[in-house]
Design an enzyme around this catalytic site. Structure first.
Site, PDB file in Angstrom:
ATOM      1  N   GLY A  26     -38.707  22.029 -29.318  1.00  0.00           N
ATOM      2  CA  GLY A  26     -38.960  23.242 -30.084  1.00  0.00           C
ATOM      3  C   GLY A  26     -39.194  22.902 -31.542  1.00  0.00           C
ATOM      4  CG  PHE A  28     -35.483  25.260 -35.763  1.00  0.00           C
ATOM      5  CD1 PHE A  28     -35.288  25.112 -37.125  1.00  0.00           C
ATOM      6  CD2 PHE A  28     -36.098  26.405 -35.297  1.00  0.00           C
ATOM      7  CE1 PHE A  28     -35.693  26.098 -38.019  1.00  0.00           C
ATOM      8  CE2 PHE A  28     -36.504  27.397 -36.178  1.00  0.00           C
ATOM      9  CZ  PHE A  28     -36.307  27.245 -37.538  1.00  0.00           C
ATOM     10  CD  GLU A  30     -33.683  16.232 -27.770  1.00  0.00           C
ATOM     11  OE1 GLU A  30     -32.475  16.466 -27.498  1.00  0.00           O
ATOM     12  OE2 GLU A  30     -34.151  15.084 -27.892  1.00  0.00           O
ATOM     13  CB  VAL A  31     -35.657  23.701 -25.480  1.00  0.00           C
ATOM     14  CG1 VAL A  31     -35.178  24.882 -24.639  1.00  0.00           C
ATOM     15  CG2 VAL A  31     -36.167  24.198 -26.837  1.00  0.00           C
ATOM     16  CE1 TYR A  96     -36.490  34.928 -17.935  1.00  0.00           C
ATOM     17  CE2 TYR A  96     -36.852  34.150 -20.168  1.00  0.00           C
ATOM     18  CZ  TYR A  96     -36.297  35.056 -19.289  1.00  0.00           C
ATOM     19  OH  TYR A  96     -35.525  36.077 -19.769  1.00  0.00           O
ATOM     20  CG  ASP A 140     -47.169  32.266 -33.063  1.00  0.00           C
ATOM     21  OD1 ASP A 140     -48.377  32.098 -32.803  1.00  0.00           O
ATOM     22  OD2 ASP A 140     -46.367  31.325 -33.210  1.00  0.00           O
ATOM     23  NE  ARG A 144     -48.984  28.750 -30.182  1.00  0.00           N
ATOM     24  CZ  ARG A 144     -50.176  29.244 -30.507  1.00  0.00           C
ATOM     25  NH1 ARG A 144     -51.231  28.936 -29.776  1.00  0.00           N
ATOM     26  NH2 ARG A 144     -50.332  30.024 -31.564  1.00  0.00           N
ATOM     27  CG  ASN A 145     -45.540  31.522 -28.848  1.00  0.00           C
ATOM     28  OD1 ASN A 145     -44.983  30.430 -28.718  1.00  0.00           O
ATOM     29  ND2 ASN A 145     -46.216  31.847 -29.938  1.00  0.00           N
TER      30      ASN A 145
HETATM   31  P1  ADP Z   1     -39.823  26.839 -30.781  1.00  0.00           P
HETATM   32  O1  ADP Z   1     -40.311  28.249 -30.740  1.00  0.00           O
HETATM   33  O2  ADP Z   1     -38.562  26.678 -31.547  1.00  0.00           O
HETATM   34  O3  ADP Z   1     -40.884  25.869 -31.175  1.00  0.00           O
HETATM   35  P2  ADP Z   1     -40.016  26.991 -27.977  1.00  0.00           P
HETATM   36  O4  ADP Z   1     -39.483  28.352 -27.725  1.00  0.00           O
HETATM   37  O5  ADP Z   1     -41.496  26.830 -27.994  1.00  0.00           O
HETATM   38  O6  ADP Z   1     -39.416  26.436 -29.297  1.00  0.00           O
HETATM   39  O7  ADP Z   1     -39.380  26.022 -26.914  1.00  0.00           O
HETATM   40  C1  ADP Z   1     -39.796  24.680 -26.711  1.00  0.00           C
HETATM   41  C2  ADP Z   1     -40.044  24.423 -25.233  1.00  0.00           C
HETATM   42  O8  ADP Z   1     -38.899  24.752 -24.449  1.00  0.00           O
HETATM   43  C3  ADP Z   1     -41.181  25.284 -24.716  1.00  0.00           C
HETATM   44  O9  ADP Z   1     -42.284  24.470 -24.510  1.00  0.00           O
HETATM   45  C4  ADP Z   1     -40.718  25.839 -23.403  1.00  0.00           C
HETATM   46  O10 ADP Z   1     -41.400  25.188 -22.353  1.00  0.00           O
HETATM   47  C5  ADP Z   1     -39.258  25.511 -23.306  1.00  0.00           C
HETATM   48  N1  ADP Z   1     -38.480  26.776 -23.255  1.00  0.00           N
HETATM   49  C6  ADP Z   1     -38.044  27.498 -24.298  1.00  0.00           C
HETATM   50  N2  ADP Z   1     -37.364  28.585 -23.900  1.00  0.00           N
HETATM   51  C7  ADP Z   1     -37.355  28.561 -22.546  1.00  0.00           C
HETATM   52  C8  ADP Z   1     -36.814  29.430 -21.520  1.00  0.00           C
HETATM   53  N3  ADP Z   1     -36.118  30.525 -21.839  1.00  0.00           N
HETATM   54  N4  ADP Z   1     -37.032  29.100 -20.238  1.00  0.00           N
HETATM   55  C9  ADP Z   1     -37.745  27.995 -19.935  1.00  0.00           C
HETATM   56  N5  ADP Z   1     -38.270  27.143 -20.829  1.00  0.00           N
HETATM   57  C10 ADP Z   1     -38.083  27.413 -22.128  1.00  0.00           C
END
Ligand code: ADP
Length: 280
Positions: A26, A28, A30-31, A96, A140, A144-145
């Site tokens: 992400g 900020f 890792e997710v 998700y 945004d 991708r979002n």
């Molecule tokens: P940021 O908005 O801080 O850049 P993201 O929301 O894009 O971060 O998250 C980074 C990655 O994590 C995304 O590519 C997405 O695939 C994964 N991700 C984020 N939130 C979820 C979620 N609720 N369920 C599944 N995957 C998620």
């Protein structure tokens, strides 16, 4: 103390989580995916957002996304489970598992029906109509979002980047991250973001959906986009896009913000179109 849920309804605590693999990177940090054992003993799969260099300043920005999300409750908006504010800071959301809509479109491009693609557009539109009712702008909107919860259900996410910064900072902080190719002319020219500019971006997002996640204006440099828009050039109709949907898109791309439809109106039209596609 460790875990305090910002919604105030229940506290979440780090001991209630098992952290799994990295889902992605992400803005900020890792997710991760994980499992949460709720107070009722239920096990819920979650996504845990972490913050890498979390100084007080960055932490405030990181948490502002969650702050915003805690007030949102809609079937097509990413659901916040809670926040852990002590270091290391976590934002916990529902998982998700099908991931980003953009990737999902590419992986399933040969099996997705027109009715399903219209359904995704309708669901995103309903989420935005809900935000419109709250006087909130997203700023945004792009595939991708959007996350895919199931083959029949998508969720609008990513309330982070665009909302916590004032426009000056947004511009300075990340010129390279500004989604120029999705932006309305008044957003590019004056960094003006309103529900009407969200409507323009929604139109571009619908274009991405029917283009199976091609990048809008991939044939142009960012710097060329505004000149094209001002000469009246618009994204062409993707092959898979029904003409009746494309005629909505051309209205979303009216140069004057006041000439664009509302999300409420778009949701009505898309709902009718979806019904027709299902009957076909
Ligand atoms: P940021 O908005 O801080 O850049 P993201 O929301 O894009 O971060 O998250 C980074 C990655 O994590 C995304 O590519 C997405 O695939 C994964 N991700 C984020 N939130 C979820 C979620 N609720 N369920 C599944 N995957 C998620």
């Amino acid at each position: 103390e460790d875990g305090a849920d910002i919604s105030g309804e229940h506290k979440i605590s780090r001991e209630d989580f098992v952290v799994g693999r990295i889902l992605g990177e992400g803005f900020f940090g890792e997710v991760h995916d994980g499992v949460y054992k709720s107070p009722t003993g239920e096990r819920i799969r979650v996504a845990i957002k972490t913050c890498k260099d979390c100084s007080a300043d960055v932490k405030e920005k990181f948490l502002s996304e969650a702050d915003l999300m805690k007030n949102l409750d809609h079937p097509h908006i990413v659901c916040l489970i809670g926040v852990i504010e002590a270091d290391p800071v976590w934002i916990v959301m529902e998982l998700y598992e099908h991931g980003e809509l953009g990737n999902y479109l590419i992986e399933n491009q040969y099996s997705l029906s027109t009715a399903t693609l219209v359904l995704y557009c309708l669901q995103i539109c309903k989420a935005l109509a809900y935000l419109e009712g709250l006087n909130m702008v997203h700023r945004d909107i792009a595939v991708r979002n959007v996350l895919v919860a199931s083959p029949e259900c998508v969720k609008l996410g990513d309330f982070g980047l665009s909302r916590y910064v004032d426009e000056q900072e947004y511009y300075k902080a990340s010129v390279s991250r500004l989604p120029i190719k999705w932006m309305a002319p008044e957003s590019i020219n004056f960094r003006r973001f309103t529900t009407a500019s969200d409507v323009w971006m929604f139109g571009v997002c619908v274009w991405e959906i029917f283009s199976m996640a091609q990048q809008p204006f991939f044939w142009l440099e960012n710097g060329q986009v505004i000149t094209q828009l001002e000469t009246g050039v618009r994204l062409h109709k993707p092959q898979l896009c029904p003409p009746i949907v494309y005629s909505l898109l051309t209205r979303c791309w009216a140069y004057e913000p006041s000439g664009r439809p509302s999300f409420g109106e778009l949701a009505c039209s898309l709902s009718d179109i979806h019904r027709m596609e299902v009957e076909l």
